[in-house]
Design a protein around this motif. Structure first.
Motif, PDB file in Angstrom:
ATOM      1  N   MET A  24     -51.969  -6.002-112.108  1.00  0.00           N
ATOM      2  CA  MET A  24     -50.955  -5.680-111.101  1.00  0.00           C
ATOM      3  C   MET A  24     -51.557  -4.774-110.032  1.00  0.00           C
ATOM      4  O   MET A  24     -51.297  -4.947-108.837  1.00  0.00           O
ATOM      5  N   GLY A  62     -53.269  -6.723-107.521  1.00  0.00           N
ATOM      6  CA  GLY A  62     -52.466  -7.642-106.730  1.00  0.00           C
ATOM      7  C   GLY A  62     -52.377  -9.050-107.287  1.00  0.00           C
ATOM      8  O   GLY A  62     -51.846  -9.950-106.628  1.00  0.00           O
ATOM      9  N   GLY A  81     -47.425  -9.425-110.843  1.00  0.00           N
ATOM     10  CA  GLY A  81     -46.313  -8.581-110.417  1.00  0.00           C
ATOM     11  C   GLY A  81     -45.178  -8.687-111.411  1.00  0.00           C
ATOM     12  O   GLY A  81     -45.341  -9.218-112.513  1.00  0.00           O
ATOM     13  N   LYS A  82     -44.024  -8.165-111.029  1.00  0.00           N
ATOM     14  CA  LYS A  82     -42.832  -8.277-111.869  1.00  0.00           C
ATOM     15  C   LYS A  82     -41.673  -8.794-111.018  1.00  0.00           C
ATOM     16  O   LYS A  82     -41.541  -8.425-109.846  1.00  0.00           O
ATOM     17  N   TRP A 130     -43.119 -10.282-116.235  1.00  0.00           N
ATOM     18  CA  TRP A 130     -44.413 -10.398-115.569  1.00  0.00           C
ATOM     19  C   TRP A 130     -44.515 -11.768-114.909  1.00  0.00           C
ATOM     20  O   TRP A 130     -44.168 -12.786-115.518  1.00  0.00           O
ATOM     21  N   THR A 135     -47.011 -14.244-111.878  1.00  0.00           N
ATOM     22  CA  THR A 135     -48.169 -14.367-110.991  1.00  0.00           C
ATOM     23  C   THR A 135     -47.914 -15.504-110.021  1.00  0.00           C
ATOM     24  O   THR A 135     -47.285 -16.502-110.378  1.00  0.00           O
ATOM     25  N   GLN A 159     -56.577  -3.840-103.409  1.00  0.00           N
ATOM     26  CA  GLN A 159     -55.287  -4.522-103.529  1.00  0.00           C
ATOM     27  C   GLN A 159     -55.167  -5.707-102.581  1.00  0.00           C
ATOM     28  O   GLN A 159     -54.169  -6.434-102.634  1.00  0.00           O
TER      29      GLN A 159
END
Length: 332
Positions: free
Chosen positions: A153, A156, A159-160, A166, A168, A252
């Motif tokens: 995360m 980058g 994410g959620k 979770w 992607t 990121q």
């Protein structure tokens, strides 16, 4: 844990706790030093779980202090200092630093495998990552699964969603363009700033890796070598920037790198050669001490890389979706 006790070897959390306690006792930390889990875990090459336990026990014993912020402080003063903690501060020798090589190796292997599978997935749509299936797939604890997904995360790649699951992807052309715009603003400036601080020995190692990759044929691809080469220029070099926030923002914005790696896996062609030659030009400029020139070459490389990445995304859109681990569930 039981195996460690049977063999007479201390559990990881005790090794960490003892080192921190000894450093606190001899006043090795500056006044107001903040201690966070992740930097300590990196020093000991372990997960954050044993670090968390060590810090909690030291706090219970009155050796570490809570404050209005993340982590602990080494004293109860009003000063808040976030200096980098180095292994020497903890009085570590080589044996102490490698007290948990098996665990560190397992975590690194799981991290690499997870990064590769999520990188492939995000170029083919949006996927949910089931953490319980992830831990079962690799035979690791849910704590380690969460730590690995948390690290991805930070990069980058993961994410959620609004429900806390979770996820992607998907990686879109707009995402790629925005990331490259960010990188063109930050990376050349960062490289010119930190170029004089990068050890020449490290740059020579980077050059050797590039020469090895350029000498390989399409049939003799080495994905791990390509990943290392990308990290050399776009992460390791910037890690020498004294402004750690710039290095973090760059890190990121590196998601587009996954497109080249996925494309290289899917297509048997020397697609990475132009980019590798550009990398080599930049590294050779740094070795020669021509930091402004290296910065200019990096700017041009990022322009070329954006064009290549967008072209590869179009090619990937017509390639059949590969088989993925069962912890990745496509949702769109």
């Amino acid at each position: 844990m039981a195996k460690q006790r049977a063999s007479g070897k201390k559990p990881n959390f005790e090794v960490i706790k003892d080192a921190l306690a000894a450093a606190l006792e001899r006043r090795a930390f500056p006044e107001g030093q903040v201690i966070l889990e992740r930097p300590i875990a990196e020093i000991f090459k372990t997960s954050r779980a044993p670090v968390r336990r060590a810090l909690a026990e030291l706090h219970e014993e009155g050796k570490l202090f809570k404050f209005e912020g993340r982590g602990y402080k080494t004293d109860n003063s009003d000063i808040i200092l976030r200096e980098e903690i180095r292994p020497e501060t903890l009085g570590l020798d080589d044996e102490a630093q490698t007290s948990a090589p098996a665990e560190a190796s397992i975590i690194d292997d799981v991290y690499r495998a997870t990064k590769r599978s999520t990188s492939i997935a995000m170029t083919f749509g949006q996927f949910r990552i089931r953490s319980e299936k992830h831990s079962q797939h690799f035979g690791v604890s849910r704590t380690i699964s969460r730590e690995i997904l948390g690290k991805l995360m930070d990069e980058g790649l993961v994410g959620k969603d609004s429900t806390g699951h979770w996820i992607t992807g998907p990686l879109t052309a707009r995402d790629v363009k925005q990331d490259f715009e960010t990188r063109r603003l930050l990376e050349p400036y960062s490289l010119e700033t930190c170029g004089p601080l990068i050890p020449v020995e490290l740059l020579e190692q980077m050059k050797l890796r590039l020469q090895e990759a350029l000498a390989r044929t399409p049939e003799d691809k080495n994905p791990s070598l390509l990943e290392t080469i990308e990290a050399d220029l776009h992460q390791r070099c910037h890690s020498f920037n004294p402004n750690k926030k710039i290095a973090k923002f760059i890190n990121q914005s590196l998601t587009p790198l996954v497109v080249g790696l996925v494309f290289s896996d899917a297509v048997r062609a020397s697609v990475e050669k132009p980019g590798l030659r550009e990398h080599l030009t930049i590294i050779e400029s740094l070795i020669a001490g021509k930091h402004s020139e290296a910065s200019e070459h990096l700017h041009d490389h990022l322009l070329n890389a954006e064009t290549r990445t967008l072209e590869r995304m179009k090619s990937l859109s017509v390639i059949p979706e590969p088989s993925l681990p069962n912890y990745l569930i496509k949702i769109s």
